[in-house]
Design a protein around this motif. Structure first.
Motif, PDB file in Angstrom:
ATOM      1  N   PRO A  27       0.780  -1.202  -0.039  1.00  0.00           N
ATOM      2  CA  PRO A  27       0.021   0.078   0.039  1.00  0.00           C
ATOM      3  C   PRO A  27       0.929   1.344  -0.098  1.00  0.00           C
ATOM      4  CG  PRO A  27      -0.944  -1.529   1.477  1.00  0.00           C
ATOM      5  CD  PRO A  27       0.287  -1.972   1.172  1.00  0.00           C
ATOM      6  N   ALA A  28       2.036   1.380   0.945  1.00  0.00           N
ATOM      7  CA  ALA A  28       2.829   2.474   0.721  1.00  0.00           C
ATOM      8  C   ALA A  28       3.545   2.596  -0.592  1.00  0.00           C
ATOM      9  CB  ALA A  28       3.934   2.402   1.896  1.00  0.00           C
ATOM     10  N   LEU A  29       3.950   1.597  -0.940  1.00  0.00           N
ATOM     11  CA  LEU A  29       4.729   1.671  -2.063  1.00  0.00           C
ATOM     12  C   LEU A  29       3.735   2.084  -3.391  1.00  0.00           C
ATOM     13  CD1 LEU A  29       6.691  -1.710  -2.328  1.00  0.00           C
ATOM     14  CD2 LEU A  29       7.916   0.829  -1.860  1.00  0.00           C
ATOM     15  N   ILE A  30       2.545   1.827  -3.343  1.00  0.00           N
ATOM     16  CA  ILE A  30       1.356   2.292  -4.282  1.00  0.00           C
ATOM     17  C   ILE A  30       1.372   3.718  -4.166  1.00  0.00           C
ATOM     18  CG2 ILE A  30      -0.816   2.012  -5.278  1.00  0.00           C
ATOM     19  CD1 ILE A  30      -0.504  -1.030  -4.528  1.00  0.00           C
ATOM     20  N   VAL A  31       0.900   4.093  -3.145  1.00  0.00           N
ATOM     21  CA  VAL A  31       0.726   5.473  -3.006  1.00  0.00           C
ATOM     22  C   VAL A  31       2.068   6.091  -3.237  1.00  0.00           C
ATOM     23  CG1 VAL A  31       0.346   7.263  -0.984  1.00  0.00           C
ATOM     24  CG2 VAL A  31      -0.872   5.043  -1.035  1.00  0.00           C
ATOM     25  N   TYR A  32       3.115   6.006  -2.996  1.00  0.00           N
ATOM     26  CA  TYR A  32       4.432   6.721  -3.367  1.00  0.00           C
ATOM     27  C   TYR A  32       4.437   6.617  -4.756  1.00  0.00           C
ATOM     28  CZ  TYR A  32       9.138   7.995  -3.191  1.00  0.00           C
ATOM     29  OH  TYR A  32      10.452   8.682  -3.163  1.00  0.00           O
ATOM     30  N   ALA A  33       4.257   5.722  -5.319  1.00  0.00           N
ATOM     31  CA  ALA A  33       4.591   5.655  -6.868  1.00  0.00           C
ATOM     32  C   ALA A  33       3.450   6.479  -7.596  1.00  0.00           C
ATOM     33  CB  ALA A  33       4.411   4.123  -7.420  1.00  0.00           C
ATOM     34  N   VAL A  34       2.300   6.588  -6.962  1.00  0.00           N
ATOM     35  CA  VAL A  34       1.278   7.248  -7.784  1.00  0.00           C
ATOM     36  C   VAL A  34       1.173   8.728  -7.531  1.00  0.00           C
ATOM     37  CG1 VAL A  34      -1.150   7.704  -7.802  1.00  0.00           C
ATOM     38  CG2 VAL A  34      -0.431   5.293  -7.601  1.00  0.00           C
ATOM     39  N   PHE A  35       1.676   9.218  -6.356  1.00  0.00           N
ATOM     40  CA  PHE A  35       1.744  10.628  -5.815  1.00  0.00           C
ATOM     41  C   PHE A  35       3.188  11.189  -5.884  1.00  0.00           C
ATOM     42  CE2 PHE A  35      -2.187   9.093  -4.138  1.00  0.00           C
ATOM     43  CZ  PHE A  35      -2.914   9.646  -4.420  1.00  0.00           C
ATOM     44  N   VAL A  36       4.112  10.188  -5.997  1.00  0.00           N
ATOM     45  CA  VAL A  36       5.667  10.910  -6.182  1.00  0.00           C
ATOM     46  C   VAL A  36       6.107  10.382  -7.406  1.00  0.00           C
ATOM     47  CG1 VAL A  36       7.750  10.895  -5.099  1.00  0.00           C
ATOM     48  CG2 VAL A  36       5.705  10.979  -3.457  1.00  0.00           C
ATOM     49  N   LEU A  37       6.545   9.247  -7.594  1.00  0.00           N
ATOM     50  CA  LEU A  37       7.257   8.872  -8.862  1.00  0.00           C
ATOM     51  C   LEU A  37       6.695   9.191  -9.959  1.00  0.00           C
ATOM     52  CD1 LEU A  37       8.409   5.342  -7.487  1.00  0.00           C
ATOM     53  CD2 LEU A  37       9.617   7.475  -7.680  1.00  0.00           C
ATOM     54  N   ARG A  38       5.243   9.055 -10.137  1.00  0.00           N
ATOM     55  CA  ARG A  38       4.615   9.261 -11.415  1.00  0.00           C
ATOM     56  C   ARG A  38       4.500  10.834 -11.516  1.00  0.00           C
ATOM     57  NH1 ARG A  38      -0.546  10.611 -12.792  1.00  0.00           N
ATOM     58  NH2 ARG A  38      -1.475   9.944 -14.868  1.00  0.00           N
ATOM     59  N   PRO A  39       4.291  11.627 -10.574  1.00  0.00           N
ATOM     60  CA  PRO A  39       4.459  13.187 -10.973  1.00  0.00           C
ATOM     61  C   PRO A  39       5.815  13.394 -11.556  1.00  0.00           C
ATOM     62  CG  PRO A  39       3.287  12.810  -9.207  1.00  0.00           C
ATOM     63  CD  PRO A  39       3.719  11.384  -9.487  1.00  0.00           C
ATOM     64  N   ILE A  40       6.959  12.772 -10.885  1.00  0.00           N
ATOM     65  CA  ILE A  40       8.352  13.292 -11.176  1.00  0.00           C
ATOM     66  C   ILE A  40       8.393  12.810 -12.719  1.00  0.00           C
ATOM     67  CG2 ILE A  40      10.720  12.622 -11.112  1.00  0.00           C
ATOM     68  CD1 ILE A  40      10.030  12.436  -7.974  1.00  0.00           C
TER      69      ILE A  40
END
Length: 302
Positions: A27-40
């Motif tokens: 869950p934490a990885l998914i949230v990080y990927a969607v809201f941090v990695l994807r915007p970058i």
């Protein structure tokens, strides 16, 4: 032969598969990927195009990045952010060290509690409110100028945030005021872990307060100083709130910083590609500054 309850064989039979641990982390990885990695990733993609955010985009390659370093206004905003490091980082850390050492010496008194509370107060005040309050204080008829006139220094009084020569330092003073409490509290927490016997031994050897500070306090606070410098440097390079509320980048572009420039480029001038390129440059600049600080202040005792 019966096995004991805590035997290795029983423990091996009940060992949790490694994939179960990933289920808890997922869950934490998914949230990080969607809201941090994807915007970058999207920001890097947008930076390679000329796009107004609505219509079709055209390929620009590295043209946007070239303009960041060749356009005087864009490059000046980066230089302004670097200049703010002196106020946002150097001053709060140095003053924080001095204040934290002083509070440690009077830790048993009520004055220490009052000092900690007053110094940390800016951290619980919204930056927008702090920016507005300081705008009133530093205005041409504000409290600062009134005190200067009462002291017979009326010739020095000016609109500090509206003068080209003093606007950026004035913004820096606001940032230093906001971050001083955070640095002081972090350094105080580090001081609490230092063995008092070190100071007693130093006094027995004839060391004075200055020698204690240089030889014991500063080396023992290496990691805490690293955290303070990292946080404050990032705050300087990524500053937005205080500048937007107090000066909006003026007068002229005297206090323009990358965060504010990105906002204007993307939402006022509709240059999403250029804003994305400046955002990527800012991100790289933060990493280039923060990572060496972390490496230099890393605890190598282990």
């Amino acid at each position: 032969m019966t096995r004991k309850k805590g035997s290795p064989a029983r423990a091996a039979g009940l060992r949790t598969p490694s994939w179960v641990a990933w289920l808890f982390v997922a869950p934490a990885l998914i949230v990080y990927a969607v809201f941090v990695l994807r915007p970058i990733v999207l920001t890097i993609q947008y930076s390679l195009y000329r796009w107004d955010g609505i219509g079709p985009s055209t390929w620009a390659g590295l043209g946007n990045y070239a303009k960041v370093f060749t356009d005087p206004d864009l490059f000046a905003s980066i230089l302004n952010a670097i200049k703010l490091i002196l106020f946002f980082s150097v001053i709060p850390v140095l003053l924080g060290l001095a204040i934290a050492s002083t509070i440690r010496r009077i830790a048993a008194s009520r004055l220490a509690l009052v000092a900690r509370t007053v110094l940390f107060l800016p951290q619980v005040i919204p930056l927008v409110a702090a920016g507005i309050a300081w705008s009133w204080l530093l205005s041409s008829t504000g409290l600062v100028n009134q005190l200067l006139r009462l002291a017979g220094l009326g010739g020095v009084a000016r609109a500090w945030l509206g003068d080209f020569s003093t606007a950026l330092p004035a913004v820096g003073v606001i940032g230093a005021w906001v971050l001083l409490g955070l640095c002081t509290i972090l350094l105080l927490s580090g001081l609490s872990k230092i063995d008092p016997a070190l100071y007693e031994a130093a006094r027995m050897d004839g060391a004075g307060p200055l020698r204690e500070f240089v030889s014991i306090t500063v080396p023992s606070l290496r990691q805490e100083i690293g955290v303070c410098v990292t946080v404050t440097v990032i705050a300087a390079l990524a500053s937005f709130d205080i500048v937007y509320v107090s000066t909006q980048g003026g007068p002229g572009n005297a206090t323009m910083v990358p965060g504010l420039e990105i906002y204007y480029l993307a939402f006022s001038e509709r240059q999403v590609g250029m804003a994305s390129a400046l955002a990527v440059v800012l991100m790289v600049l933060v990493l280039l500054v923060a990572l060496p600080i972390q490496w230099l202040t890393k605890d190598r005792s282990s």
